[in-house]
Design an enzyme around this catalytic site. Structure first.
Site, PDB file in Angstrom:
ATOM      1  CG  HIS A  80      -2.072   0.940   1.073  1.00 56.54           C
ATOM      2  ND1 HIS A  80      -3.228   0.595   0.397  1.00 56.54           N
ATOM      3  CD2 HIS A  80      -2.260   2.223   1.494  1.00 56.54           C
ATOM      4  CE1 HIS A  80      -4.080   1.609   0.422  1.00 56.54           C
ATOM      5  NE2 HIS A  80      -3.508   2.616   1.077  1.00 56.54           N
ATOM      6  CG  ASP A 159     -10.685   3.597   4.662  1.00 56.68           C
ATOM      7  OD1 ASP A 159     -10.240   4.626   5.201  1.00 56.68           O
ATOM      8  OD2 ASP A 159     -10.316   3.215   3.538  1.00 56.68           O
ATOM      9  NE  ARG A 166      -8.255  10.918   6.453  1.00 57.09           N
ATOM     10  CZ  ARG A 166      -7.390  10.020   5.940  1.00 57.09           C
ATOM     11  NH1 ARG A 166      -7.793   8.829   5.569  1.00 57.09           N
ATOM     12  NH2 ARG A 166      -6.117  10.318   5.820  1.00 57.09           N
ATOM     13  CB  SER A 181      -7.265   5.463   6.179  1.00 62.46           C
ATOM     14  OG  SER A 181      -7.452   5.270   4.812  1.00 62.46           O
ATOM     15  CE  LYS A 185      -7.490   1.751   1.957  1.00 61.98           C
ATOM     16  NZ  LYS A 185      -7.785   3.011   2.601  1.00 61.98           N
TER      17      LYS A 185
END
Ligand code: URA
Length: 431
Positions: A80, A159, A166, A181, A185
């Site tokens: 990520h 999220d 956001r 966040s 995930k």
């Protein structure tokens, strides 16, 4: 029964929140009994007052528990990014790892602040769907080695909604909010091994290595608490990655890269992350072997074949892989031209990201529709020598006046000086 105003004020005054208070805010927001304006105020309170390690962990747990947590009976690995400009790495990395035998359950995000989002990029492929049920997510991974999907009503819905809020409320660059966040995930999706591409520089949320290390420590700690193996790779985000920024434009660039066209910075970052992933999940016994595997699947077309199959499995027109003209195309192309000579000392990549939002490449408010075709090509990097009137790239747009303004903003984002700057490393550390 809590009062959301009291919880907002408690956080605003710097006090730590309990698990029931965090649960109340998140669950009430999902149930629509806490409206957007109160959630925005709550996020802003977290932004300014921060959270301690325990609260950050509890917020992550609350996000995870808002949906189902997947578990795979085989080893899984994922990557990520904390977000960048022109950051298309997930789109080439996932097929590379899949072609090497890895299994990647990747829940991704949309554009956030000035940064682009993997899901928005994928949705520029005609027909492509990122909204998958858990069963379809699993089937796609079983068939082609990876799937890239959005948070959904099944998978981390908290999220999905808070991320979108956001994006349009100026509450992105917060350690606890980024940590909850990303890690919600990555834990809910069932990744047993995780590599985080922690971006540092003008186009990242973390502008310096000190802040990035602090965020890295937060991310690793939360992941390990949930039993995940986590590695952090710090990468330079001062120049946009590759040549293109914008949704369909970046898909085109990924296809070209997987076909063998050289994009040196994209390749270095992709290969570094891939090597860490392959060794972490023991698909390669050492970094040297992993590096060879990466080069091999790029050269023999296996990574491209995985990308094609993935597009088809998620309802996209896989013919884009052979014919990139099937991707959305902007009506107007305007040249970006240098107005002085010298070396590029710095690039304000964040300003470029925000400028492209003016062309609907990203969102200013929750309900904004994207124009997937818009964006920019910028072929120069920090350290390059340029001449006055030299073409530096192209702006792709639907409106000439807006496009011209963006050309100007991009030229202004370049800091030019007479002296050649020191060469910057792309990989800043691995922990
Ligand atoms: N990526 C995410 O998924 N969330 C963030 O907050 C930042 C980057």
């Amino acid at each position: 029964m809590y009062n959301p105003v009291e919880i907002i004020i408690k956080k605003r005054s710097g006090q730590a929140l309990s698990e029931p208070e965090l649960k109340f805010m998140v669950e009430s927001y999902l149930a629509k009994s806490v409206p957007d304006y109160q959630m925005s105020a709550f996020l802003m309170a977290i932004f300014f007052a921060g959270m301690n390690d325990d609260e950050t962990y509890l917020l992550t747990k609350t996000y995870i528990n808002s949906g189902t947590r997947l578990n795979f009976d085989y080893d899984t690995v994922d990557k990520h990014s904390t977000g960048g400009v022109g950051d298309k790495v997930s789109l080439v990395l996932a097929p590379v790892i899949a072609a090497c035998g890895g299994k990647i359950p990747m829940l991704s995000g949309r554009g956030l602040g000035h940064t682009g989002g993997t899901l928005d990029k994928l949705e520029s492929i005609p027909g492509f769907t990122t909204a998958l049920s858990e069963a379809r997510f699993r089937q796609t991974i079983d068939s082609c080695g990876f799937s890239i999907a959005s948070q959904s009503k099944d998978m981390v819905p908290a999220d999905k909604q808070i991320y979108a809020l956001r994006d349009v409320s100026g509450t992105v660059e917060s350690f606890p909010l980024i940590t909850a966040s990303i890690m919600s995930k990555k834990i809910a999706e069932g990744a047993k091994n995780l590599v985080i591409d922690l971006k540092v520089g003008s186009g990242a949320f973390m502008k310096n290595l000190k802040d990035a290390r602090e965020l890295g420590r937060n991310l690793k700690k939360v992941g390990e608490t949930f039993g995940q193996k986590v590695k952090i790779v710090y990468t330079n985000m001062n120049s946009p990655i590759g040549h293109y920024i914008g949704n369909a434009l970046e898909i085109k660039e990924c296809i070209e890269y997987l076909q063998g066209k050289p994009f040196p910075d994209l390749h270095i970052i992709n290969k570094t992350l891939a090597v860490q992933m392959l060794t972490m999940c023991k698909l390669a016994e050492c970094e040297k072997t992993a590096g060879k595997m990466v080069e091999e699947v790029l050269a023999n077309g296996k990574a491209l074949a995985c990308f094609r199959q993935f597009i088809k499995l998620q309802d996209g027109n896989e013919k884009v892989v052979d014919d990139v003209s099937l991707l959305p195309k902007a009506e107007i192309e305007l040249p970006i031209v240098s107005c002085e000579s010298g070396y590029i000392q710095a690039i304000d990549s964040q300003a470029i990201g925000y400028a492209l939002i003016d062309l609907q490449a990203g969102r200013k408010k929750l309900t904004d529709q994207l124009n997937h075709a818009t964006g920019a090509k910028l072929t120069v990097k920090i350290g390059d020598k340029i001449e006055k009137n030299q073409p530096l790239g192209i702006v792709f747009c639907a409106n000439e006046k807006q496009g011209k303004e963006v050309c100007q903003k991009i030229v202004q984002s370049l800091q030019i000086s007479a002296k050649k700057p020191a060469t910057e490393s792309l990989i800043l550390g691995i922990e």
